[in-house]
Design a protein around this motif. Structure first.
Motif, mmCIF file in Angstrom:
data_model
loop_
_atom_site.group_PDB
_atom_site.id
_atom_site.type_symbol
_atom_site.label_atom_id
_atom_site.label_comp_id
_atom_site.label_asym_id
_atom_site.label_seq_id
_atom_site.Cartn_x
_atom_site.Cartn_y
_atom_site.Cartn_z
ATOM 1 N N ASN A 188 4.290 75.505 33.703
ATOM 2 C CA ASN A 188 3.704 75.843 34.776
ATOM 3 C C ASN A 188 4.145 74.909 35.894
ATOM 4 N N ALA A 189 3.245 75.073 37.038
ATOM 5 C CA ALA A 189 3.503 74.051 38.275
ATOM 6 C C ALA A 189 3.576 72.567 37.809
ATOM 7 N N LEU A 190 2.424 72.386 37.179
ATOM 8 C CA LEU A 190 2.207 70.952 36.947
ATOM 9 C C LEU A 190 3.498 70.370 35.795
ATOM 10 N N ASP A 191 3.908 71.147 34.844
ATOM 11 C CA ASP A 191 4.721 70.883 34.014
ATOM 12 C C ASP A 191 6.130 70.831 34.611
ATOM 13 N N CYS A 192 6.251 71.671 35.537
ATOM 14 C CA CYS A 192 7.525 71.700 36.557
ATOM 15 C C CYS A 192 7.512 70.434 37.590
ATOM 16 N N VAL A 193 6.466 69.809 37.876
ATOM 17 C CA VAL A 193 6.636 68.445 38.639
ATOM 18 C C VAL A 193 6.970 67.376 37.821
ATOM 19 N N LYS A 194 6.345 67.490 36.460
ATOM 20 C CA LYS A 194 6.405 66.371 35.756
ATOM 21 C C LYS A 194 7.727 66.244 35.199
ATOM 22 N N LYS A 195 8.560 67.335 34.719
ATOM 23 C CA LYS A 195 10.077 67.344 34.388
ATOM 24 C C LYS A 195 10.925 67.045 35.501
ATOM 25 N N ILE A 196 10.583 67.385 36.716
ATOM 26 C CA ILE A 196 11.548 67.036 37.768
ATOM 27 C C ILE A 196 11.632 65.786 37.773
ATOM 28 N N SER A 197 10.219 65.136 38.043
ATOM 29 C CA SER A 197 10.074 63.557 38.253
ATOM 30 C C SER A 197 10.793 62.677 37.233
ATOM 31 N N LYS A 198 10.551 63.057 36.088
ATOM 32 C CA LYS A 198 11.062 62.216 34.796
ATOM 33 C C LYS A 198 12.727 62.681 34.706
ATOM 34 N N ASN A 199 13.097 63.784 34.851
ATOM 35 C CA ASN A 199 14.535 63.960 34.475
ATOM 36 C C ASN A 199 15.606 63.641 35.963
ATOM 37 N N GLU A 200 14.789 63.996 37.091
ATOM 38 C CA GLU A 200 15.529 63.870 38.426
ATOM 39 C C GLU A 200 15.136 62.748 39.144
ATOM 40 N N GLY A 201 14.037 62.360 39.259
ATOM 41 C CA GLY A 201 13.181 61.441 39.871
ATOM 42 C C GLY A 201 12.538 62.153 40.816
ATOM 43 N N ILE A 202 11.368 61.542 41.479
ATOM 44 C CA ILE A 202 10.550 62.087 42.429
ATOM 45 C C ILE A 202 11.134 62.720 43.867
ATOM 46 N N GLY A 203 12.257 61.988 44.028
ATOM 47 C CA GLY A 203 13.073 62.508 45.308
ATOM 48 C C GLY A 203 13.596 63.728 45.142
ATOM 49 N N ALA A 204 13.736 64.207 43.953
ATOM 50 C CA ALA A 204 14.293 65.616 43.746
ATOM 51 C C ALA A 204 13.397 66.649 44.385
ATOM 52 N N LEU A 205 12.149 66.403 44.449
ATOM 53 C CA LEU A 205 11.304 67.411 45.081
ATOM 54 C C LEU A 205 11.623 67.713 46.671
ATOM 55 N N TYR A 206 12.552 66.768 47.062
ATOM 56 C CA TYR A 206 12.740 66.880 48.425
ATOM 57 C C TYR A 206 14.311 67.177 48.631
ATOM 58 N N LYS A 207 14.752 68.018 47.447
ATOM 59 C CA LYS A 207 16.190 68.393 47.526
ATOM 60 C C LYS A 207 16.377 69.503 48.450
ATOM 61 N N GLY A 208 17.454 69.390 49.096
ATOM 62 C CA GLY A 208 17.731 70.080 50.341
ATOM 63 C C GLY A 208 16.816 70.248 51.519
ATOM 64 N N SER A 209 16.351 69.172 51.705
ATOM 65 C CA SER A 209 15.316 69.019 52.796
ATOM 66 C C SER A 209 16.004 68.959 54.146
ATOM 67 N N VAL A 210 17.217 68.359 54.155
ATOM 68 C CA VAL A 210 17.902 68.466 55.401
ATOM 69 C C VAL A 210 18.082 69.559 56.269
ATOM 70 N N THR A 211 18.549 70.496 55.384
ATOM 71 C CA THR A 211 18.842 71.927 55.903
ATOM 72 C C THR A 211 17.499 72.577 56.396
ATOM 73 N N PRO A 212 16.304 72.481 55.680
ATOM 74 C CA PRO A 212 14.912 73.062 56.165
ATOM 75 C C PRO A 212 14.708 72.154 57.639
ATOM 76 N N LEU A 213 14.570 70.773 57.538
ATOM 77 C CA LEU A 213 14.103 70.235 58.661
ATOM 78 C C LEU A 213 14.916 70.510 59.888
ATOM 79 N N LEU A 214 16.355 70.881 59.713
ATOM 80 C CA LEU A 214 17.073 71.204 60.988
ATOM 81 C C LEU A 214 16.871 72.638 61.125
ATOM 82 N N GLY A 215 17.013 73.372 60.269
ATOM 83 C CA GLY A 215 16.909 74.737 60.281
ATOM 84 C C GLY A 215 15.613 75.573 60.289
ATOM 85 N N ILE A 216 14.748 75.256 59.543
ATOM 86 C CA ILE A 216 13.242 75.832 59.409
ATOM 87 C C ILE A 216 12.640 75.536 60.880
ATOM 88 N N GLY A 217 12.911 74.151 60.943
ATOM 89 C CA GLY A 217 12.269 73.725 62.678
ATOM 90 C C GLY A 217 12.664 74.700 63.647
#
Length: 294
Positions: A49-78
């Protein structure tokens, strides 16, 4: 376009860009979870589920992984949101010329046109972001957004970059139509109830609530298109692709999971909708009022 109309469109563009930046900063972690849930294998899901997803991403990839690909949307989505809002306000002025009052269908049409206009930008931006979001530390094909764009375009051309455009355009057009119709209906109702003559008099907290409400209404009606879009944009290219078309993808989802398959990962989207769209409209309205008389 006259000088006055161009100036107003430029102001709408700037206010929309501000709202878009707020949207990305607030919504990126939620979007990362949504994409991971949408794109995982149905037969052997990695996340429960969503909570399990957050836990596994944080554990395996670090909390910063939740912002993967954020440069593109900051420039693009804006930029995409600025195009969306500027187009919407321009169509509103077109329908409201000569003092005409806009009808309910016209609000929807104005929103749909703005969504369609922004989809030409949203499609490739979200495609690149999704390719980066689904990467894990053990499986990195792209080192960043520019590397992703370079590799995809060199192998598959512009068609590869625009992969998933059709469901994206449908989602943006219909979703934006519902989005702006809901927002304008709430704004109009509040102004009539409190006998306000200027929307700038509406309290900021109400703008956030209205933004949250229109975010909910948009996703309820547009989410099935988003599921198909994400499936296609995480699929392989050409001969490696599982889905040859959006329609084939939709039929595959229905045959495997029924109607519930079109709402996979919907909970984090609902949780995301309130803060993201509340922030978007609050920032947009605040900036728009600030630059109105410049």
């Amino acid at each position: 376009m006259t000088e006055g109309a161009f100036s107003q469109s430029a102001k709408d563009f700037f206010a929309g860009a501000s709202g878009g930046v707020a949207q990305v900063l607030v919504g990126q972690p939620f979007d990362c979870v949504k994409v991971r849930l949408q794109s995982q294998s149905i037969s052997s899901p990695l996340y429960n589920n969503a909570l399990d997803c957050v836990k596994k991403i944080s554990k395996n990839e670090g909390i910063g992984a939740l912002y993967k690909g954020s440069v593109t949307p900051l420039l693009g989505i804006g930029f995409c949101v600025s195009v969306q809002f500027a187009t919407y306000e321009y169509i509103k002025r077109f329908f409201g010329r000569n003092g005409n009052h806009m009808s309910v269908p016209q609000y929807y049409i104005a929103g749909a046109i703005s969504g369609l206009a922004s989809s030409f930008l949203v499609g490739p931006v979200e495609h690149i972001r999704i390719r980066l979001q689904i990467q894990t530390d053990a499986n990195k094909l792209y080192s960043g957004p520019l590397d992703c764009i370079k590799k995809i375009s060199s192998q598959y051309g512009m068609k590869g970059i625009m992969k998933g455009f059709n469901p994206t355009a449908l989602r943006e057009a219909h979703g934006s139509g519902v989005y702006f119709l809901t927002y304008e209906t709430l704004i109009k109702s509040s102004m009539e109830k409190h006998q306000l003559k200027d929307r700038s008099k509406i309290p900021g907290w109400k703008l956030c609530v209205f933004g949250a409400a229109c975010g909910y209404s948009m996703w309820i009606f547009a989410y099935p298109f988003d599921i198909v879009k994400s499936k296609i944009q995480t699929d392989g290219f050409l001969s490696k692709a599982i889905y040859k078309s959006a329609w084939q993808c939709a039929k595959g989802i229905y045959s495997t999971s029924g109607m519930m398959g079109f709402y996979r990962g919907f909970i984090p989207v609902l949780i995301r909708a309130a803060p993201v769209n509340g922030a978007t409209f609050y920032v947009y309205e605040t900036v728009s009022q600030s630059v109105r008389h410049l």
